[in-house]
Design a protein around this motif. Structure first.
Motif, PDB file in Angstrom:
ATOM      1  N   MET A 123      16.855 -36.236 -30.718  1.00  0.00           N
ATOM      2  CA  MET A 123      15.537 -36.188 -31.339  1.00  0.00           C
ATOM      3  C   MET A 123      15.635 -34.965 -32.022  1.00  0.00           C
ATOM      4  O   MET A 123      14.164 -35.079 -33.140  1.00  0.00           O
ATOM      5  N   GLU A 124      15.541 -33.204 -31.633  1.00  0.00           N
ATOM      6  CA  GLU A 124      14.995 -32.515 -32.096  1.00  0.00           C
ATOM      7  C   GLU A 124      16.151 -31.436 -32.973  1.00  0.00           C
ATOM      8  O   GLU A 124      16.571 -30.847 -32.671  1.00  0.00           O
ATOM      9  N   VAL A 125      15.064 -32.327 -34.513  1.00  0.00           N
ATOM     10  CA  VAL A 125      16.637 -31.153 -35.833  1.00  0.00           C
ATOM     11  C   VAL A 125      14.948 -31.039 -36.595  1.00  0.00           C
ATOM     12  O   VAL A 125      14.167 -31.293 -37.213  1.00  0.00           O
ATOM     13  N   THR A 126      15.160 -29.566 -36.789  1.00  0.00           N
ATOM     14  CA  THR A 126      14.624 -28.945 -37.715  1.00  0.00           C
ATOM     15  C   THR A 126      15.514 -28.479 -39.196  1.00  0.00           C
ATOM     16  O   THR A 126      15.513 -28.112 -39.565  1.00  0.00           O
ATOM     17  N   ALA A 127      14.956 -28.982 -40.278  1.00  0.00           N
ATOM     18  CA  ALA A 127      15.389 -28.457 -41.662  1.00  0.00           C
ATOM     19  C   ALA A 127      14.688 -27.548 -42.678  1.00  0.00           C
ATOM     20  O   ALA A 127      13.306 -27.696 -42.340  1.00  0.00           O
ATOM     21  N   GLY A 128      15.625 -27.280 -43.604  1.00  0.00           N
ATOM     22  CA  GLY A 128      14.776 -26.202 -44.066  1.00  0.00           C
ATOM     23  C   GLY A 128      15.344 -26.266 -45.683  1.00  0.00           C
ATOM     24  O   GLY A 128      16.847 -26.277 -45.581  1.00  0.00           O
ATOM     25  N   CYS A 129      15.381 -26.563 -46.372  1.00  0.00           N
ATOM     26  CA  CYS A 129      15.564 -26.528 -48.237  1.00  0.00           C
ATOM     27  C   CYS A 129      15.403 -25.570 -49.323  1.00  0.00           C
ATOM     28  O   CYS A 129      14.116 -24.983 -49.263  1.00  0.00           O
ATOM     29  N   GLY A 130      15.925 -24.863 -49.429  1.00  0.00           N
ATOM     30  CA  GLY A 130      16.293 -23.851 -50.859  1.00  0.00           C
ATOM     31  C   GLY A 130      15.894 -25.080 -51.865  1.00  0.00           C
ATOM     32  O   GLY A 130      16.601 -26.096 -51.998  1.00  0.00           O
ATOM     33  N   TYR A 131      15.240 -24.439 -53.129  1.00  0.00           N
ATOM     34  CA  TYR A 131      15.622 -25.112 -54.822  1.00  0.00           C
ATOM     35  C   TYR A 131      16.586 -24.841 -54.585  1.00  0.00           C
ATOM     36  O   TYR A 131      17.177 -23.858 -54.202  1.00  0.00           O
ATOM     37  N   ALA A 132      17.154 -25.765 -55.998  1.00  0.00           N
ATOM     38  CA  ALA A 132      18.584 -25.359 -56.734  1.00  0.00           C
ATOM     39  C   ALA A 132      18.439 -24.549 -58.081  1.00  0.00           C
ATOM     40  O   ALA A 132      17.999 -24.872 -58.502  1.00  0.00           O
ATOM     41  N   TYR A 133      19.604 -23.837 -58.112  1.00  0.00           N
ATOM     42  CA  TYR A 133      19.468 -22.247 -59.335  1.00  0.00           C
ATOM     43  C   TYR A 133      20.952 -23.071 -60.147  1.00  0.00           C
ATOM     44  O   TYR A 133      21.983 -23.063 -59.353  1.00  0.00           O
ATOM     45  N   ASP A 134      20.857 -22.985 -61.458  1.00  0.00           N
ATOM     46  CA  ASP A 134      21.707 -22.441 -61.858  1.00  0.00           C
ATOM     47  C   ASP A 134      22.820 -21.290 -62.544  1.00  0.00           C
ATOM     48  O   ASP A 134      24.058 -21.381 -62.980  1.00  0.00           O
ATOM     49  N   ASN A 135      20.916 -20.492 -61.915  1.00  0.00           N
ATOM     50  CA  ASN A 135      21.789 -19.142 -61.854  1.00  0.00           C
ATOM     51  C   ASN A 135      22.184 -18.897 -59.993  1.00  0.00           C
ATOM     52  O   ASN A 135      21.696 -18.643 -60.034  1.00  0.00           O
ATOM     53  N   TYR A 136      24.268 -18.892 -59.989  1.00  0.00           N
ATOM     54  CA  TYR A 136      24.889 -18.736 -58.573  1.00  0.00           C
ATOM     55  C   TYR A 136      24.205 -17.715 -58.184  1.00  0.00           C
ATOM     56  O   TYR A 136      24.462 -17.323 -56.700  1.00  0.00           O
ATOM     57  N   GLU A 137      23.567 -16.551 -58.940  1.00  0.00           N
ATOM     58  CA  GLU A 137      23.024 -15.232 -57.768  1.00  0.00           C
ATOM     59  C   GLU A 137      22.264 -15.409 -57.274  1.00  0.00           C
ATOM     60  O   GLU A 137      22.056 -15.008 -55.943  1.00  0.00           O
ATOM     61  N   TRP A 138      20.954 -16.693 -57.065  1.00  0.00           N
ATOM     62  CA  TRP A 138      20.912 -16.567 -56.984  1.00  0.00           C
ATOM     63  C   TRP A 138      20.117 -18.289 -55.338  1.00  0.00           C
ATOM     64  O   TRP A 138      19.502 -18.213 -55.110  1.00  0.00           O
ATOM     65  N   ILE A 139      22.015 -18.750 -55.313  1.00  0.00           N
ATOM     66  CA  ILE A 139      21.666 -19.372 -53.887  1.00  0.00           C
ATOM     67  C   ILE A 139      21.810 -18.582 -52.707  1.00  0.00           C
ATOM     68  O   ILE A 139      21.108 -18.961 -51.961  1.00  0.00           O
ATOM     69  N   LYS A 140      21.697 -17.124 -52.566  1.00  0.00           N
ATOM     70  CA  LYS A 140      21.056 -16.067 -51.376  1.00  0.00           C
ATOM     71  C   LYS A 140      19.652 -15.928 -51.425  1.00  0.00           C
ATOM     72  O   LYS A 140      19.039 -16.844 -50.471  1.00  0.00           O
ATOM     73  N   ARG A 141      19.266 -16.651 -52.509  1.00  0.00           N
ATOM     74  CA  ARG A 141      17.378 -16.699 -52.734  1.00  0.00           C
ATOM     75  C   ARG A 141      17.227 -17.989 -51.887  1.00  0.00           C
ATOM     76  O   ARG A 141      15.925 -18.275 -50.927  1.00  0.00           O
ATOM     77  N   SER A 142      18.093 -19.106 -52.524  1.00  0.00           N
ATOM     78  CA  SER A 142      18.130 -20.503 -51.928  1.00  0.00           C
ATOM     79  C   SER A 142      17.691 -20.224 -50.304  1.00  0.00           C
ATOM     80  O   SER A 142      17.055 -21.457 -50.180  1.00  0.00           O
ATOM     81  N   TYR A 143      18.778 -20.023 -49.729  1.00  0.00           N
ATOM     82  CA  TYR A 143      18.954 -19.358 -48.912  1.00  0.00           C
ATOM     83  C   TYR A 143      17.857 -18.972 -47.485  1.00  0.00           C
ATOM     84  O   TYR A 143      17.576 -19.570 -46.926  1.00  0.00           O
ATOM     85  N   ASP A 144      17.067 -17.880 -48.490  1.00  0.00           N
ATOM     86  CA  ASP A 144      16.170 -17.189 -47.787  1.00  0.00           C
ATOM     87  C   ASP A 144      15.049 -18.077 -47.533  1.00  0.00           C
ATOM     88  O   ASP A 144      14.388 -18.244 -46.411  1.00  0.00           O
ATOM     89  N   GLU A 145      14.781 -18.970 -48.475  1.00  0.00           N
ATOM     90  CA  GLU A 145      13.982 -20.124 -48.352  1.00  0.00           C
ATOM     91  C   GLU A 145      13.731 -21.508 -47.222  1.00  0.00           C
ATOM     92  O   GLU A 145      12.884 -21.297 -46.792  1.00  0.00           O
ATOM     93  N   ALA A 146      14.830 -21.900 -47.340  1.00  0.00           N
ATOM     94  CA  ALA A 146      15.391 -22.450 -46.610  1.00  0.00           C
ATOM     95  C   ALA A 146      14.962 -22.091 -44.943  1.00  0.00           C
ATOM     96  O   ALA A 146      14.389 -23.092 -43.624  1.00  0.00           O
ATOM     97  N   THR A 147      15.132 -20.075 -45.080  1.00  0.00           N
ATOM     98  CA  THR A 147      15.495 -20.084 -44.334  1.00  0.00           C
ATOM     99  C   THR A 147      13.658 -19.734 -43.376  1.00  0.00           C
ATOM    100  O   THR A 147      13.144 -19.996 -42.237  1.00  0.00           O
ATOM    101  N   LYS A 148      13.167 -19.665 -44.059  1.00  0.00           N
ATOM    102  CA  LYS A 148      11.439 -19.581 -44.315  1.00  0.00           C
ATOM    103  C   LYS A 148      10.666 -20.122 -43.720  1.00  0.00           C
ATOM    104  O   LYS A 148       9.723 -20.659 -42.521  1.00  0.00           O
ATOM    105  N   VAL A 149      11.674 -21.788 -44.214  1.00  0.00           N
ATOM    106  CA  VAL A 149      10.611 -22.648 -43.881  1.00  0.00           C
ATOM    107  C   VAL A 149      10.992 -23.459 -42.170  1.00  0.00           C
ATOM    108  O   VAL A 149      10.653 -24.105 -42.044  1.00  0.00           O
ATOM    109  N   ILE A 150      12.200 -23.389 -41.823  1.00  0.00           N
ATOM    110  CA  ILE A 150      12.377 -22.984 -40.659  1.00  0.00           C
ATOM    111  C   ILE A 150      12.244 -22.691 -39.911  1.00  0.00           C
ATOM    112  O   ILE A 150      11.394 -23.024 -38.707  1.00  0.00           O
ATOM    113  N   THR A 151      11.771 -21.114 -40.389  1.00  0.00           N
ATOM    114  CA  THR A 151      11.067 -20.373 -39.122  1.00  0.00           C
ATOM    115  C   THR A 151       9.704 -20.652 -38.873  1.00  0.00           C
ATOM    116  O   THR A 151       9.208 -20.679 -37.758  1.00  0.00           O
TER     117      THR A 151
END
Length: 410
Positions: free
Chosen positions: A264-292
């Protein structure tokens, strides 16, 4: 099975295609072999007597999501996962499925894949079923070899994913080249999705990856496990609305995990999709912020999945830091209500919090407080008198809402 027929399965096969053709020739029916996540590995030829589900599986190289979901609801997949006996599956017309027989390919208790036989023009006999079971036992070695190759690739893929989300890989072209080598189209926008669980095990992780990969809203490219958190690198399918597709994926994933495994207990967080793959870490950080923030403000942010859906809570850390650095005192209104509640054994501060949470909707607030609306209106009047506030003033209202969130979640 006669010795001659058994010899046809005991020999070495150059490919799974050759093996599946041998099964089809023996049973005189179309046959497919899938991996444990229902991706198509090999299929025999068929005539015009095939059904829509088989055609869709061959075209899409995996079993359609609606078929998988129906098999779960009908108990087909749970039964196959718990037994090595062939299972007879009657036709299900509304998903384009003809009469079938299926058997799992397994090593001990681990399911490596499935063999599916479409009964066209004939019903399999008891001898046929025994031969199918024997064929499944012989398919084990071939799928084990595929699994070893798959696990080796997955390990390399996971190392790449860690480089992306930790920022060790920073150059877009280099990242695109690495993704291209593992078969990822380097022209699609990519994003990170996180799921947090209260407990985790190797078995549960496999089940979660299975659910994610058979929920065909987004494409799972790489996955890994970070303690109790599952990390997915994803791309959106044909639709141009990544946020909409991802939210549908998250809700479907959570629903299926709840229905199939009772989690029952599942916490989800999503990062945005980026064309520039240098920003995949940014997507991860966004998802982490949502989770936190969802873990701190569970009730307020239960429907949030993306960073923008956090609203004013995006700035909560800045507010906390400002209060700490400037040694600001707690809002006097909160102090006054706290003191009044303590002296008179009332719950006016809690009442104010619920009114603010409901954005001033007195009917909804009254329901949560289990009191009459007239009673709540009287309490609100007393709150405003005691605390010397005016909730009709949007500046005071928003400020008080944030102050209470910072203060009460210290």
């Amino acid at each position: 099975m006669s010795d001659n027929k058994r010899e046809s399965f005991n020999r070495q096969f150059d490919s799974l295609e050759e093996f599946v053709d041998t099964i089809s020739e023996r049973l005189q029916c179309p046959v497919t072999i899938e991996d444990s996540n229902h991706h198509l590995l090999a299929y025999s030829s068929h005539d015009d007597g095939t059904d829509a589900a088989r055609i869709s599986t061959i075209i899409g190289r995996r079993v359609p999501e609606k078929v998988i979901n129906r098999f779960w609801k009908e108990g087909v997949i749970p039964t196959l996962n718990q037994s090595d006996e062939p299972l007879i599956i009657p036709q299900i017309n509304d998903i384009g499925l003809g009469n079938r027989v299926a058997v799992s390919i397994r090593k001990n208790n681990e399911v490596l894949g499935y063999i599916w036989v479409l009964e066209v023009g004939r019903k399999l006999t008891d001898e046929d079923l025994a031969d199918l079971k024997f064929a499944a036992s012989k398919a084990k070695n071939q799928l084990l070899q595929l699994n070893m190759q798959k696990k080796k690739k997955e390990k390399n893929h996971q190392e790449l994913l860690w480089q992306l989300i930790t920022g060790d890989a920073r150059d877009h072209k280099h990242i695109a080249d690495q993704l291209s080598k593992i078969g990822v189209n380097p022209t699609k926008p990519l994003a990170v999705i996180l799921f947090n669980f209260e407990v985790m095990s190797d078995d549960l992780y496999k089940k979660l990856v299975y659910v994610a990969k058979t929920t065909q809203k987004v494409t799972i490219l790489i996955q890994t496990l970070d303690e109790n958190q599952v990390v997915f690198l994803v791309s959106s399918p044909a639709s141009n609305d990544f946020v909409k597709d991802t939210k549908e994926f998250v809700e479907t994933f959570k629903a299926q995990v709840r229905e199939r495994f009772g989690i029952m207990e599942v916490t989800a967080g999503c990062g945005y999709a980026y064309d520039n793959y240098e920003w995949i870490k940014r997507s991860y950080d966004e998802a982490t912020k949502v989770i936190t923030l969802k873990q701190t403000f569970t009730k307020e942010l239960q429907s949030a999945a993306f960073y923008h859906e956090l609203g004013v809570f995006r700035y909560i850390d800045l507010i906390r830091q400002t209060i700490k650095e400037q040694e600001m005192t707690v809002n006097p209104a909160i102090r006054k209500l706290e003191k009044y509640d303590l002296e008179h054994r009332t719950n006016l501060l809690e009442t104010l919090g619920i009114i603010l949470d409901k954005d001033g909707n007195m009917n909804e607030a009254a329901k949560e407080l289990h009191c009459h609306v007239n009673t709540l209106n009287y309490r609100l009047k007393r709150i405003q008198e005691i605390a010397n506030i005016q909730l009709k003033d949007p500046v005071q209202k928003i400020g008080l809402y944030l102050d209470m969130k910072v203060y009460l979640k210290r």
